[in-house]
Scaffold this active site. Structure first.
Site, PDB file in Angstrom:
ATOM      1  N   PHE A 153       0.836  -1.205   0.000  1.00  0.00           N
ATOM      2  CA  PHE A 153       0.000   0.000   0.000  1.00  0.00           C
ATOM      3  C   PHE A 153       0.872   1.257   0.000  1.00  0.00           C
ATOM      4  O   PHE A 153       1.785   1.383   0.801  1.00  0.00           O
ATOM      5  CB  PHE A 153      -0.921  -0.007   1.222  1.00  0.00           C
ATOM      6  CG  PHE A 153      -1.774   1.224   1.339  1.00  0.00           C
ATOM      7  CD1 PHE A 153      -2.775   1.487   0.416  1.00  0.00           C
ATOM      8  CD2 PHE A 153      -1.567   2.135   2.364  1.00  0.00           C
ATOM      9  CE1 PHE A 153      -3.559   2.624   0.508  1.00  0.00           C
ATOM     10  CE2 PHE A 153      -2.355   3.279   2.472  1.00  0.00           C
ATOM     11  CZ  PHE A 153      -3.355   3.518   1.535  1.00  0.00           C
TER      12      PHE A 153
ATOM     13  N   MET B 146       0.076  32.848 -23.248  1.00  0.00           N
ATOM     14  CA  MET B 146       1.170  32.481 -24.145  1.00  0.00           C
ATOM     15  C   MET B 146       0.713  31.434 -25.155  1.00  0.00           C
ATOM     16  O   MET B 146       1.135  31.447 -26.321  1.00  0.00           O
ATOM     17  CB  MET B 146       2.370  31.970 -23.347  1.00  0.00           C
ATOM     18  CG  MET B 146       3.648  31.889 -24.165  1.00  0.00           C
ATOM     19  SD  MET B 146       4.210  33.493 -24.806  1.00  0.00           S
ATOM     20  CE  MET B 146       5.050  34.167 -23.374  1.00  0.00           C
TER      21      MET B 146
ATOM     22  N   LYS C 209       9.853   2.911   6.563  1.00  0.00           N
ATOM     23  CA  LYS C 209       9.256   3.155   7.875  1.00  0.00           C
ATOM     24  C   LYS C 209       9.981   2.402   8.985  1.00  0.00           C
ATOM     25  O   LYS C 209      10.133   2.923  10.109  1.00  0.00           O
ATOM     26  CB  LYS C 209       7.774   2.749   7.849  1.00  0.00           C
ATOM     27  CG  LYS C 209       6.991   3.210   9.075  1.00  0.00           C
ATOM     28  CD  LYS C 209       5.499   3.009   8.879  1.00  0.00           C
ATOM     29  CE  LYS C 209       4.699   3.579  10.060  1.00  0.00           C
ATOM     30  NZ  LYS C 209       3.230   3.441   9.844  1.00  0.00           N
TER      31      LYS C 209
END
Length: 588
Positions: free
Chosen positions: A115, A485, A165
């Site tokens: 995930f 532009m 982590k």
């Protein structure tokens, strides 16, 4: 050395503090929650909660460019990292020092399509100066120190540190690093080759039609480089032109400054580049918006190129003398040799060159007519400049498009680090978050984002961040209800077929500002512009100033894509024949 065991997240924060970091722009997510938990328990680093990760990187760019320090970004894994890619690519193209901390899934899940997993190292490798995937908490402190060294040394750029982590949660000890890192393999050359510098000065002394062409590398080198450049240019008496990224490296108010060069540069700057016999390029990279048609670029010039990045030498344009080194160092050595050179350029030849330049300047390539109620965008920026030019603390950012070019043409900078714009990548949505970063770094300064109504909507959500931190950022919106532009190119190059360039459902910017707790102002007529500017400056709150300008105004001068410097359009009167001549340039 401390023997106390602390988490990887705490080691990370201590490492950042030791690098002088006091501000982080970020957005939390699952993979970086350990860092946010550690941040909650300290007060040395301020966190600015942005509303989208690209805005975080642009804010860090604004912070870095206005301070000379590295900007720091913290984002989570997966979409947090991928959202940051546009900002990283922008910083990479414009050589801005940014350290981006990205969360990552735990090491044992890498490669399992976990995930919010993304191959951050692979994705960011092409748009960063370097990146790291930290797999061992014991490497963390060293990697952080090295990342800052890489980001700020040599040609600056963004560096990514990818943080799994489990590494953030692992325990280890922290040792304060040595103050100066001695990297094994990355040691950029600072001092230029003395023999080559001597050759360069000899060539300069023989010049009849010289020009200095300088870019953002002068500003990246630091204020000493700008001071030395200014001194050398004045001592030589040579003309100087600057790139979009180099504005402020030399005082715009000085009589030797020819203005910006390139696609929307001045007539005199571009023709001086085309007609010169000696070009001194300092901290510039000869990109396509500057060179135009390579085969016809400065056809009679001997070129000296000074750059700290060896890969920039002879990359786009073959040069005669390539000097690898830091701008400040090389300019200092050049000044000493120039002072000792007895045979300076012929005054007769140099005077004739300035006379030719004066003929080009007499064309007044930036002139326009402000008549009636309809606001010309050039007029709006000129009035903004007039109301702010006496202040020392004015910082200008821009979005990307016509307004950006008009700002470069009509807002004048006498010192570096006060002009922040997206050059190489041309990133719409850059200006507002960049202004936010500048304002964080300079809380008492006047920070104005000169914007277009299309570009500012790209990252308008950062108004929420600006409101939360009570940052008195001003957005000065030149609203022509078009992607200006794009519309201009469609008019000039695509037969007036305006495909998807008209904005049919714009917000009411006054009400939008009020919805964010900011102040909204509007000018619909030319005689309202001054009052709006004065009120905008006086308000100590964020402001969106909606300036309704001429919808069909085009930005001139313009070198059509793929054309040479002497093939410029100066205005509507040139559109039929599409190019103008060099007006009988005298070669002396």
């Amino acid at each position: 050395m401390s023997t106390k065991q602390i988490s990887g997240s705490e080691i990370l924060l201590k490492s950042l503090v030791d690098q002088g970091v006091d501000t982080i722009f970020g957005y939390p997510g699952g993979a970086v929650l350990p860092i946010y938990d550690a941040m909650f328990q300290q007060n040395q680093i301020r966190h600015i909660l942005v509303r989208q990760e690209a805005g975080a990187v642009h804010a860090a760019e604004g912070f870095a460019r206005s301070t000379g320090k590295a900007g720091v970004v913290l984002v989570t894994s997966g979409p947090g990292a991928t959202n940051a890619v546009t900002g990283l690519a922008d910083a990479f193209m414009d050589s801005i020092p940014v350290v981006c901390l990205t969360g990552q899934v735990p090491t044992h899940l890498i490669g399992n399509d976990a995930f919010q997993e993304a191959d951050t190292s692979g994705i960011t490798r092409p748009c960063t100066k370097h990146n790291y995937l930290v797999k061992d908490v014991n490497d963390l402190a060293r990697v952080v120190q090295e990342a800052f060294y890489v980001a700020q040394s040599g040609r600056p750029g963004p560096v990514v540190i990818d943080l799994p982590k489990d590494v953030l949660m692992a325990m280890s000890t922290y040792t304060t690093p040595e103050k100066k890192l001695k990297h094994r393999s990355y040691q950029p050359q600072v001092r230029g080759d003395h023999a080559l510098i001597k050759q360069a000065v000899k060539l300069m002394a023989s010049a009849k039609r010289p020009v200095f062409y300088c870019g953002g590398g002068v500003i990246n080198s630091g204020p000493t480089a700008s001071r030395r450049l200014t001194q050398l240019v004045r001592d030589t008496g040579f003309p100087i032109t600057l790139t979009l990224m180099g504005l402020g490296a030399y005082p715009a108010s000085d009589k030797q400054f020819l203005g910006m060069l390139g696609m929307h540069g001045t007539y005199e700057a571009n023709l001086a580049m085309h007609g010169c016999d000696v070009m001194i390029a300092v901290g510039a990279r000869f990109d396509d918006r500057i060179t135009g048609k390579i085969s016809e670029f400065a056809p009679n010039a001997k070129i000296i190129h000074i750059d700290i990045d060896p890969s920039s030498i002879n990359k786009n344009v073959e040069v005669d003398i390539g000097i690898v080194g830091d701008c400040a160092s090389v300019l200092g050595d050049m000044q000493k040799l120039w002072d000792a050179t007895p045979n300076k350029p012929s005054k007769k030849s140099l005077n004739a060159w300035w006379e030719q330049i004066a003929i080009w300047q007499a064309r007044e390539c930036l002139r326009y007519k402000q008549e009636g109620d309809v606001i010309k965008p050039q007029y709006a920026i000129e009035r903004l400049y007039e109301h702010t030019k006496k202040r020392k603390d004015v910082f200008i950012t821009t979005e990307v498009g016509q307004h950006q070019m008009w700002a470069a043409q009509f807002f004048h900078f006498d010192k570096p680090n006060h002009w922040m714009t997206s050059g190489g990548l041309g990133t719409m949505g850059y200006g507002l978050p960049a202004a936010m970063g500048v304002q964080v770094a300079h809380p008492d300064a006047l920070v104005v984002d000169i914007a277009g109504e299309a570009s500012i909507l790209m990252n308008i959500q950062e108004m929420s961040t600006i409101a939360q931190y009570r940052l008195p950022v001003k957005a000065f919106i030149l609203n022509n209800e078009y992607m200006g532009m794009v519309r201009q190119w469609q008019e000039l190059l695509h037969g007036g077929r305006y495909s998807e360039s008209y904005m049919e459902s714009l917000p009411d910017f006054v009400k939008l500002a009020e919805s964010f707790g900011a102040v909204g102002l509007r000018a619909t007529k030319a005689d309202e512009v001054d009052d709006v500017i004065k009120e905008m400056i006086a308000i100590d709150k964020p402001v969106l100033a909606d300036i309704l300008v001429d919808k069909t105004e085009n930005c001139f001068p313009m070198i059509p894509s793929g054309s040479a410097h002497n093939e410029m359009l100066l205005g509507p009167e040139d559109e039929a024949e599409k190019q103008i001549s060099e007006e009988g340039m005298v070669l002396v």
